[in-house]
Design a protein around this motif. Structure first.
Motif, PDB file in Angstrom:
ATOM      1  N   VAL A  77       0.934  -1.203  -0.093  1.00  0.00           N
ATOM      2  CA  VAL A  77       0.000   0.102  -0.136  1.00  0.00           C
ATOM      3  C   VAL A  77       0.997   1.245   0.024  1.00  0.00           C
ATOM      4  CG1 VAL A  77      -1.684   1.195   1.470  1.00  0.00           C
ATOM      5  CG2 VAL A  77      -2.045  -1.033   0.893  1.00  0.00           C
ATOM      6  N   ARG A  78       2.030   1.130   0.625  1.00  0.00           N
ATOM      7  CA  ARG A  78       2.778   2.459   0.890  1.00  0.00           C
ATOM      8  C   ARG A  78       3.675   2.782  -0.440  1.00  0.00           C
ATOM      9  NH1 ARG A  78       0.854   6.018   3.989  1.00  0.00           N
ATOM     10  NH2 ARG A  78       0.789   5.397   6.037  1.00  0.00           N
ATOM     11  N   ARG A  79       3.644   1.592  -1.311  1.00  0.00           N
ATOM     12  CA  ARG A  79       4.134   1.742  -2.557  1.00  0.00           C
ATOM     13  C   ARG A  79       3.519   2.171  -3.906  1.00  0.00           C
ATOM     14  NH1 ARG A  79       8.031   1.796   0.340  1.00  0.00           N
ATOM     15  NH2 ARG A  79       9.949   0.813   0.262  1.00  0.00           N
ATOM     16  N   ALA A  80       1.934   2.132  -3.411  1.00  0.00           N
ATOM     17  CA  ALA A  80       0.956   2.669  -4.472  1.00  0.00           C
ATOM     18  C   ALA A  80       1.277   4.066  -4.729  1.00  0.00           C
ATOM     19  CB  ALA A  80      -0.206   2.233  -3.936  1.00  0.00           C
ATOM     20  N   ARG A  81       0.715   4.582  -5.837  1.00  0.00           N
ATOM     21  CA  ARG A  81       0.758   6.066  -6.230  1.00  0.00           C
ATOM     22  C   ARG A  81      -0.353   6.658  -6.613  1.00  0.00           C
ATOM     23  NH1 ARG A  81       6.392   5.810  -9.694  1.00  0.00           N
ATOM     24  NH2 ARG A  81       7.836   5.155  -8.072  1.00  0.00           N
ATOM     25  N   VAL A  82      -0.687   7.675  -6.507  1.00  0.00           N
ATOM     26  CA  VAL A  82      -1.825   8.565  -6.982  1.00  0.00           C
ATOM     27  C   VAL A  82      -1.207   9.182  -8.394  1.00  0.00           C
ATOM     28  CG1 VAL A  82      -3.314  10.280  -6.777  1.00  0.00           C
ATOM     29  CG2 VAL A  82      -3.059   8.608  -5.102  1.00  0.00           C
ATOM     30  N   ALA A  83      -1.946   9.232  -9.427  1.00  0.00           N
ATOM     31  CA  ALA A  83      -1.767   9.735 -10.664  1.00  0.00           C
ATOM     32  C   ALA A  83      -2.803  10.806 -10.858  1.00  0.00           C
ATOM     33  CB  ALA A  83      -1.127   8.844 -11.643  1.00  0.00           C
ATOM     34  N   ILE A  84      -2.700  11.808 -11.192  1.00  0.00           N
ATOM     35  CA  ILE A  84      -3.730  13.077 -11.618  1.00  0.00           C
ATOM     36  C   ILE A  84      -3.614  13.041 -13.129  1.00  0.00           C
ATOM     37  CG2 ILE A  84      -4.738  14.920 -11.350  1.00  0.00           C
ATOM     38  CD1 ILE A  84      -4.761  13.588  -8.552  1.00  0.00           C
ATOM     39  N   THR A  85      -4.662  12.834 -13.765  1.00  0.00           N
ATOM     40  CA  THR A  85      -4.722  12.738 -15.383  1.00  0.00           C
ATOM     41  C   THR A  85      -5.895  13.716 -15.672  1.00  0.00           C
ATOM     42  OG1 THR A  85      -5.803  10.610 -15.866  1.00  0.00           O
ATOM     43  CG2 THR A  85      -3.531  10.689 -15.635  1.00  0.00           C
ATOM     44  N   VAL A 139      -3.303  18.831  -5.188  1.00  0.00           N
ATOM     45  CA  VAL A 139      -4.585  19.882  -5.144  1.00  0.00           C
ATOM     46  C   VAL A 139      -4.324  20.831  -6.359  1.00  0.00           C
ATOM     47  CG1 VAL A 139      -5.805  21.821  -4.259  1.00  0.00           C
ATOM     48  CG2 VAL A 139      -5.227  19.777  -2.904  1.00  0.00           C
ATOM     49  N   ARG A 140      -3.242  21.286  -6.779  1.00  0.00           N
ATOM     50  CA  ARG A 140      -2.989  22.095  -7.843  1.00  0.00           C
ATOM     51  C   ARG A 140      -3.167  21.381  -9.227  1.00  0.00           C
ATOM     52  NH1 ARG A 140       1.589  24.022  -5.181  1.00  0.00           N
ATOM     53  NH2 ARG A 140       2.900  22.739  -6.460  1.00  0.00           N
ATOM     54  N   GLN A 141      -2.516  20.243  -9.081  1.00  0.00           N
ATOM     55  CA  GLN A 141      -2.887  19.443 -10.519  1.00  0.00           C
ATOM     56  C   GLN A 141      -4.284  18.938 -10.738  1.00  0.00           C
ATOM     57  OE1 GLN A 141      -0.539  19.313 -12.619  1.00  0.00           O
ATOM     58  NE2 GLN A 141       1.005  20.209 -11.144  1.00  0.00           N
ATOM     59  N   LEU A 142      -4.900  18.716  -9.632  1.00  0.00           N
ATOM     60  CA  LEU A 142      -6.371  18.314  -9.675  1.00  0.00           C
ATOM     61  C   LEU A 142      -7.104  19.441 -10.157  1.00  0.00           C
ATOM     62  CD1 LEU A 142      -8.490  16.079  -9.027  1.00  0.00           C
ATOM     63  CD2 LEU A 142      -8.841  17.199  -6.833  1.00  0.00           C
ATOM     64  N   ARG A 143      -6.567  20.771  -9.916  1.00  0.00           N
ATOM     65  CA  ARG A 143      -7.395  22.072 -10.494  1.00  0.00           C
ATOM     66  C   ARG A 143      -6.908  21.857 -11.892  1.00  0.00           C
ATOM     67  NH1 ARG A 143      -5.627  25.035  -5.540  1.00  0.00           N
ATOM     68  NH2 ARG A 143      -7.577  25.162  -4.283  1.00  0.00           N
ATOM     69  N   ARG A 144      -5.760  21.778 -12.181  1.00  0.00           N
ATOM     70  CA  ARG A 144      -5.631  21.797 -13.928  1.00  0.00           C
ATOM     71  C   ARG A 144      -6.296  20.812 -14.917  1.00  0.00           C
ATOM     72  NH1 ARG A 144       0.624  20.703 -14.923  1.00  0.00           N
ATOM     73  NH2 ARG A 144      -0.386  20.990 -17.265  1.00  0.00           N
ATOM     74  N   THR A 145      -6.998  19.784 -14.172  1.00  0.00           N
ATOM     75  CA  THR A 145      -7.860  18.883 -14.833  1.00  0.00           C
ATOM     76  C   THR A 145      -9.183  19.153 -15.445  1.00  0.00           C
ATOM     77  OG1 THR A 145      -8.653  17.773 -12.915  1.00  0.00           O
ATOM     78  CG2 THR A 145      -6.619  16.677 -13.742  1.00  0.00           C
ATOM     79  N   GLU A 146      -9.778  20.269 -14.630  1.00  0.00           N
ATOM     80  CA  GLU A 146     -10.718  21.202 -15.139  1.00  0.00           C
ATOM     81  C   GLU A 146     -11.915  20.159 -14.638  1.00  0.00           C
ATOM     82  OE1 GLU A 146     -10.868  21.899 -19.115  1.00  0.00           O
ATOM     83  OE2 GLU A 146      -8.837  23.226 -18.830  1.00  0.00           O
ATOM     84  N   LEU A 147     -11.727  19.616 -13.471  1.00  0.00           N
ATOM     85  CA  LEU A 147     -12.980  18.784 -12.887  1.00  0.00           C
ATOM     86  C   LEU A 147     -13.615  19.887 -11.950  1.00  0.00           C
ATOM     87  CD1 LEU A 147     -11.329  15.564 -11.604  1.00  0.00           C
ATOM     88  CD2 LEU A 147     -12.955  15.807 -13.552  1.00  0.00           C
ATOM     89  N   PRO A 148     -15.141  19.949 -11.829  1.00  0.00           N
ATOM     90  CA  PRO A 148     -15.792  20.682 -11.077  1.00  0.00           C
ATOM     91  C   PRO A 148     -15.138  20.345  -9.429  1.00  0.00           C
ATOM     92  CG  PRO A 148     -17.013  18.795 -11.636  1.00  0.00           C
ATOM     93  CD  PRO A 148     -15.947  18.654 -12.515  1.00  0.00           C
ATOM     94  N   LEU A 149     -14.642  21.721  -8.929  1.00  0.00           N
ATOM     95  CA  LEU A 149     -14.128  21.689  -7.550  1.00  0.00           C
ATOM     96  C   LEU A 149     -15.176  22.259  -6.535  1.00  0.00           C
ATOM     97  CD1 LEU A 149     -10.297  22.699  -8.161  1.00  0.00           C
ATOM     98  CD2 LEU A 149     -11.423  20.365  -7.520  1.00  0.00           C
ATOM     99  N   ALA A 150     -14.951  22.088  -5.504  1.00  0.00           N
ATOM    100  CA  ALA A 150     -15.786  22.608  -4.386  1.00  0.00           C
ATOM    101  C   ALA A 150     -14.846  22.803  -3.284  1.00  0.00           C
ATOM    102  CB  ALA A 150     -17.065  21.642  -3.840  1.00  0.00           C
ATOM    103  N   GLU A 151     -14.421  24.006  -3.116  1.00  0.00           N
ATOM    104  CA  GLU A 151     -13.638  24.254  -1.880  1.00  0.00           C
ATOM    105  C   GLU A 151     -14.254  24.443  -0.548  1.00  0.00           C
ATOM    106  OE1 GLU A 151     -10.147  25.281  -2.198  1.00  0.00           O
ATOM    107  OE2 GLU A 151      -9.926  25.169  -4.424  1.00  0.00           O
ATOM    108  N   HIS A 152     -13.780  23.679   0.391  1.00  0.00           N
ATOM    109  CA  HIS A 152     -14.393  23.692   1.897  1.00  0.00           C
ATOM    110  C   HIS A 152     -13.329  24.350   2.847  1.00  0.00           C
ATOM    111  CE1 HIS A 152     -17.810  21.564   0.429  1.00  0.00           C
ATOM    112  NE2 HIS A 152     -16.996  20.936  -0.148  1.00  0.00           N
TER     113      HIS A 152
END
Length: 188
Positions: A77-85, A139-152
């Protein structure tokens, strides 16, 4: 000319905008846990093999396998990665990954301590800040994907934070080391 022509979105994943790993300290703990549990398990088996007919020999033989399984799970689990595309968010390894496709994501809820990806169907997928290195860049890369974001402004609700595995997994790894040491001393 390519050997295989695939339409966009079928079979090939997009180029990652960012790839994020577990914090170095957590990866190091997982490695230390796996190595020490395997070594302590080997020593325990050596002690058990000298007197295999003791009353608790079978328990002393099986417990190191359970601790090694916990440590191997933590290591994986600690070797897994998250990729934002632009195609979505992937969690996993090169050979096996789980994807939350961008077309299925209704809203990405950004909290101070994590991100919850809300799908059209199913539950929210929570990525805790403490489980990933460079969370601000994630978070910055998630914003670049142009997904609808809701900031809390605050922290994520408890039901989402319970999906985070960081502290529980680290505790499980430490308890595996302690348990393997205790079983080795018991067998000695």
């Amino acid at each position: 000319m390519s050997v295989v022509d695939l339409p966009p979105g079928i079979g090939l994943v997009g180029t990652p905008l960012g790839i994020f790993r577990a914090p170095h300290r957590a990866r190091r703990l997982a490695t230390i846990s796996l190595v020490s549990v395997v070594i302590l398990g080997g020593i325990t088996w050596a002690f058990v093999s000298r007197h295999p007919y003791r009353w608790h020999a079978s328990t002393q033989f099986v417990l190191p396998i359970a601790f090694a399984a916990f440590s191997a799970l933590g290591f994986a689990v600690r070797r897994a990665r998250v990729a934002i595309t632009r195609d979505g968010v992937r969690w996993g390894w090169e050979a096996l990954a789980f994807t939350q496709e961008a077309s299925r994501i209704v809203t990405a809820h950004v909290y101070r301590d994590g991100i919850a990806l809300e799908a059209k169907r199913g539950s929210r997928w929570f990525l805790a800040a403490r489980d990933w290195d460079r969370f601000d860049a994630l978070v910055r890369q998630l914003r670049r994907t142009e997904l609808p974001l809701a900031e809390h402004a605050g922290t994520a609700p408890l039901r989402m934070r319970l999906q985070s595995y960081g502290k529980f997994l680290d505790g499980l790894l430490v308890l595996s080391i302690v348990g393997a040491l205790a079983v080795m001393l018991w067998a000695a």
